[in-house]
Design a protein around this motif. Structure first.
Motif, PDB file in Angstrom:
ATOM      1  N   PHE A  31       0.852  -1.200   0.000  1.00  0.00           N
ATOM      2  CA  PHE A  31       0.000   0.000   0.000  1.00  0.00           C
ATOM      3  C   PHE A  31       0.879   1.237   0.000  1.00  0.00           C
ATOM      4  CE2 PHE A  31      -3.109   3.101   1.055  1.00  0.00           C
ATOM      5  CZ  PHE A  31      -4.364   2.554   0.819  1.00  0.00           C
ATOM      6  N   PHE A  78       0.774   5.369   0.279  1.00  0.00           N
ATOM      7  CA  PHE A  78      -0.115   6.442   0.730  1.00  0.00           C
ATOM      8  C   PHE A  78       0.215   7.761   0.046  1.00  0.00           C
ATOM      9  CE2 PHE A  78       0.254   3.348   4.095  1.00  0.00           C
ATOM     10  CZ  PHE A  78      -1.023   3.246   4.617  1.00  0.00           C
ATOM     11  N   TYR A 104       4.110   8.423   4.501  1.00  0.00           N
ATOM     12  CA  TYR A 104       4.151   7.786   5.814  1.00  0.00           C
ATOM     13  C   TYR A 104       5.346   6.866   6.004  1.00  0.00           C
ATOM     14  CZ  TYR A 104      -0.468   9.747   6.442  1.00  0.00           C
ATOM     15  OH  TYR A 104      -1.509  10.614   6.544  1.00  0.00           O
ATOM     16  N   LEU A 105       6.520   7.363   5.656  1.00  0.00           N
ATOM     17  CA  LEU A 105       7.740   6.646   6.034  1.00  0.00           C
ATOM     18  C   LEU A 105       7.930   6.832   7.527  1.00  0.00           C
ATOM     19  CD1 LEU A 105      10.162   7.642   3.133  1.00  0.00           C
ATOM     20  CD2 LEU A 105       8.864   5.529   3.398  1.00  0.00           C
ATOM     21  N   TYR A 106       8.635   5.897   8.167  1.00  0.00           N
ATOM     22  CA  TYR A 106       8.912   6.046   9.586  1.00  0.00           C
ATOM     23  C   TYR A 106      10.099   7.002   9.732  1.00  0.00           C
ATOM     24  CZ  TYR A 106       6.383   1.685   9.020  1.00  0.00           C
ATOM     25  OH  TYR A 106       5.469   0.744   8.626  1.00  0.00           O
ATOM     26  N   PRO A 107       9.885   8.174  10.343  1.00  0.00           N
ATOM     27  CA  PRO A 107      10.918   9.218  10.286  1.00  0.00           C
ATOM     28  C   PRO A 107      12.180   8.898  11.086  1.00  0.00           C
ATOM     29  CG  PRO A 107       9.097   9.899  11.679  1.00  0.00           C
ATOM     30  CD  PRO A 107       8.674   8.622  11.023  1.00  0.00           C
ATOM     31  N   HIS A 108      12.067   7.958  12.031  1.00  0.00           N
ATOM     32  CA  HIS A 108      13.230   7.644  12.872  1.00  0.00           C
ATOM     33  C   HIS A 108      14.070   6.515  12.288  1.00  0.00           C
ATOM     34  CE1 HIS A 108       9.934   5.040  13.870  1.00  0.00           C
ATOM     35  NE2 HIS A 108      10.690   4.256  14.595  1.00  0.00           N
ATOM     36  N   MET A 109      13.732   6.073  11.086  1.00  0.00           N
ATOM     37  CA  MET A 109      14.480   4.981  10.460  1.00  0.00           C
ATOM     38  C   MET A 109      15.029   5.440   9.114  1.00  0.00           C
ATOM     39  SD  MET A 109      12.000   1.746  10.965  1.00  0.00           S
ATOM     40  CE  MET A 109      11.241   1.379  12.535  1.00  0.00           C
ATOM     41  N   LEU A 124      11.909  -3.405   7.721  1.00  0.00           N
ATOM     42  CA  LEU A 124      11.160  -3.635   8.962  1.00  0.00           C
ATOM     43  C   LEU A 124      10.147  -4.781   8.847  1.00  0.00           C
ATOM     44  CD1 LEU A 124      10.573  -2.619  11.900  1.00  0.00           C
ATOM     45  CD2 LEU A 124       8.756  -1.228  10.908  1.00  0.00           C
ATOM     46  N   ALA A 125       9.273  -4.682   7.848  1.00  0.00           N
ATOM     47  CA  ALA A 125       8.234  -5.710   7.729  1.00  0.00           C
ATOM     48  C   ALA A 125       8.789  -7.061   7.241  1.00  0.00           C
ATOM     49  CB  ALA A 125       7.109  -5.224   6.821  1.00  0.00           C
ATOM     50  N   TYR A 149      17.792   9.434   6.042  1.00  0.00           N
ATOM     51  CA  TYR A 149      16.519   9.484   6.767  1.00  0.00           C
ATOM     52  C   TYR A 149      15.481  10.179   5.895  1.00  0.00           C
ATOM     53  CZ  TYR A 149      18.715   7.817  11.009  1.00  0.00           C
ATOM     54  OH  TYR A 149      19.341   7.034  11.926  1.00  0.00           O
ATOM     55  N   ALA A 171      13.566  12.638   6.263  1.00  0.00           N
ATOM     56  CA  ALA A 171      13.611  14.104   6.218  1.00  0.00           C
ATOM     57  C   ALA A 171      14.736  14.626   5.328  1.00  0.00           C
ATOM     58  CB  ALA A 171      13.753  14.673   7.629  1.00  0.00           C
ATOM     59  N   GLN A 172      15.684  13.753   4.996  1.00  0.00           N
ATOM     60  CA  GLN A 172      16.779  14.169   4.113  1.00  0.00           C
ATOM     61  C   GLN A 172      16.428  13.957   2.642  1.00  0.00           C
ATOM     62  OE1 GLN A 172      19.476  11.505   6.150  1.00  0.00           O
ATOM     63  NE2 GLN A 172      20.759  13.227   6.806  1.00  0.00           N
ATOM     64  N   ARG A 191       9.375   0.076  -0.186  1.00  0.00           N
ATOM     65  CA  ARG A 191       8.953  -0.588   1.052  1.00  0.00           C
ATOM     66  C   ARG A 191       7.819  -1.572   0.775  1.00  0.00           C
ATOM     67  NH1 ARG A 191       6.818   3.128   5.960  1.00  0.00           N
ATOM     68  NH2 ARG A 191       5.172   3.605   4.456  1.00  0.00           N
TER      69      ARG A 191
END
Lengths: 242, 222
Positions: free
Chosen positions: A81, A83, A87-92, A100-101, A133, A135-136, A149
């Motif tokens: 899916f 979006f 909705y990436l995980y910002p701390h990874m 992860l999954a 990351y 944000a970069q 992902r």
């Protein structure tokens, strides 16, 4: 592959999905469009049970999605899916987001998952961004990581909920290019989008929704050039005019 | 004005102050650990979505937050013995502070968890992660970042709240000041010294808060 049988859904009094019957074949690329609030996002969010339904049945790969006996984890690992807001995980990092999954749900060894992850990043043209990351990364890059992902779970179906709507215009192309190449690989895709270029190029079928109903379906060329209904014609003229 | 103060007396009473400081420190430490555990349990119950767990947690949190700490301390101090439960003052005090701080900590934790974007949870859901995995990998690492500063803020408040235990005759820092006042009638010197020691604890915790903000907390890299 995906089948809607008389699906109805209400948000309070709003009849957001009104008796939906739909079949999507394996390998088919379906584009869903329609005015905002027409239920198109809800339609695809029901496919992996991000939304409950009140009536009817959805069958994906032989599994009844909203049946409580269905193994939801198994179902969801078969569906990627993407979006609108990534909705990436910002701390990874990008790579951690991707692995992860596979590591935790599919129980793939970390080294193997990272190898797959790097392949998928390469696949979306971001091999060098594995350790960055979110944000970069630019919006377009984030969305491509989000696609990677989804792909890392080797899903049979990819769902895209307005994947380019949150992007700056100059970044839309890079995301669409990735999606076009995915479509040519035979993965089943349901894409909510207003990108007519994309629809014309790769869609097998376009589905036009309004007020929770499927108003019209057809081959992209037919739909865009010769819409059968007034509402579809009106909608097309509106998205063309800007 | 300060010239009128007799600071020599303070040195005379220094052992008493230091033992009071030690008590305050130990009470705070024990209470903090217990309050964290209480807060985690109350928060877990509150967000569990199971009504039989949720309602008691809400009742507990609201009662603690809506009544003064001093009333809670008095209630336990005078109320428990009348129910036949006799607990030494110091334990009574720790239980009262634990219950009070626990409620605030539960809300701090809940706010941290709620601050994580619902979309990320959906992203986790759609890739098949279960509840525990979503908590562990997606929600808690981010919630931790935003909860550490308010948690340390709550710890600072809690340390200062231990002063109220002097009212149920727990021999802590404020009580040392009261003792000196009653023996020598020098309240200004006594409570100035007490205040100084609270400030020392405060600045230690503040330093810890600043350090944790630099070291522990995930920050987005721009």
């Amino acid at each position: 592959m995906i089948e809607f049988k008389g699906v109805n859904k209400w948000f309070g009094k709003l009849h957001v999905l009104n008796h939906i019957d739909l079949k999507v074949q394996k390998g088919e690329v379906l584009v869903v469009c329609g005015p905002s609030g027409s239920g198109k996002s809800t339609l695809i969010r029901c496919i992996n049970k991000l939304e409950p339904i009140q009536k009817g049945e959805i069958i994906v790969n032989g599994m009844s999605v909203h049946d409580s006996a269905t193994n939801l984890t198994k179902l969801r690992t078969e569906i990627g899916f993407v979006f609108q807001q990534f909705y990436l995980y910002p701390h990874m990092t990008a790579l951690q987001n991707i692995t992860l999954a596979p590591v935790n749900v599919k129980k793939i060894a970390k080294a193997e998952a990272e190898k797959i992850g790097r392949e998928k990043l390469d696949r979306v043209g971001l091999a060098e961004k594995a350790d960055a990351y979110p944000a970069q990364l630019s919006g377009g890059q984030q969305q491509r990581v989000a696609i990677a992902r989804g792909l890392a779970m080797s899903p049979e179906i990819m769902l895209f909920d307005e994947p380019t709507s949150a992007l700056d215009p100059e970044m839309i192309g890079e995301v669409l290019d990735v999606m076009v190449s995915l479509a040519s690989e035979g993965i089943t895709m349901c894409v909510v989008t207003h990108e007519m270029g994309f629809a014309k190029k790769v869609a097998d079928r376009v589905l036009f929704m309004d007020e929770g109903k499927i108003i019209e379906t057809g081959k992209p060329a037919d739909f865009f050039d010769h819409p059968q209904t007034e509402r579809a014609a009106d909608f097309i003229s509106k998205i063309l005019s800007h | 004005m300060l010239a009128n103060f007799n600071f020599m007396v303070i040195f005379e009473y220094l052992p008493l102050f230091l033992s009071g400081l030690k008590s305050t420190f130990l009470i705070s430490l024990v209470t903090l650990v217990l309050a964290l555990i209480t807060g985690i349990i109350a928060c877990s119950m509150r967000i569990s979505g199971i009504k039989t767990l949720q309602y008691p947690a809400i009742a507990y949190i609201e009662i603690m937050r809506s009544t003064p700490l001093l009333i809670q301390i008095y209630f336990l101090y005078f109320g428990l013995p009348s129910l036949g439960i006799v607990v030494p003052e110091i334990q009574t005090g720790i239980i009262a502070l634990m219950l009070n701080s626990g409620a605030y900590i539960a809300e701090i934790l809940r706010a941290g968890i709620k601050s994580v974007d619902q979309g990320q949870i959906e992203a986790g859901l759609s890739s098949g992660l279960n509840y525990v995995q979503r908590m562990r990998f997606i929600i808690l690492p981010q919630a931790l970042g935003v909860t550490v500063p308010p948690l340390l803020g709550q710890a600072i408040v809690m340390v200062k709240d231990t002063a109220l235990l002097s009212l149920i005759s727990v021999a802590e820092l404020t009580r040392s000041g009261q003792t000196m006042t009653s023996e020598r009638f020098m309240p200004a010197e006594a409570f100035l010294t007490v205040a100084f020691f609270y400030m020392c604890i405060y600045f230690c915790l503040k330093y810890l808060a600043d350090w944790s903000q630099r070291k522990l907390i995930f920050r987005e890299v721009y």
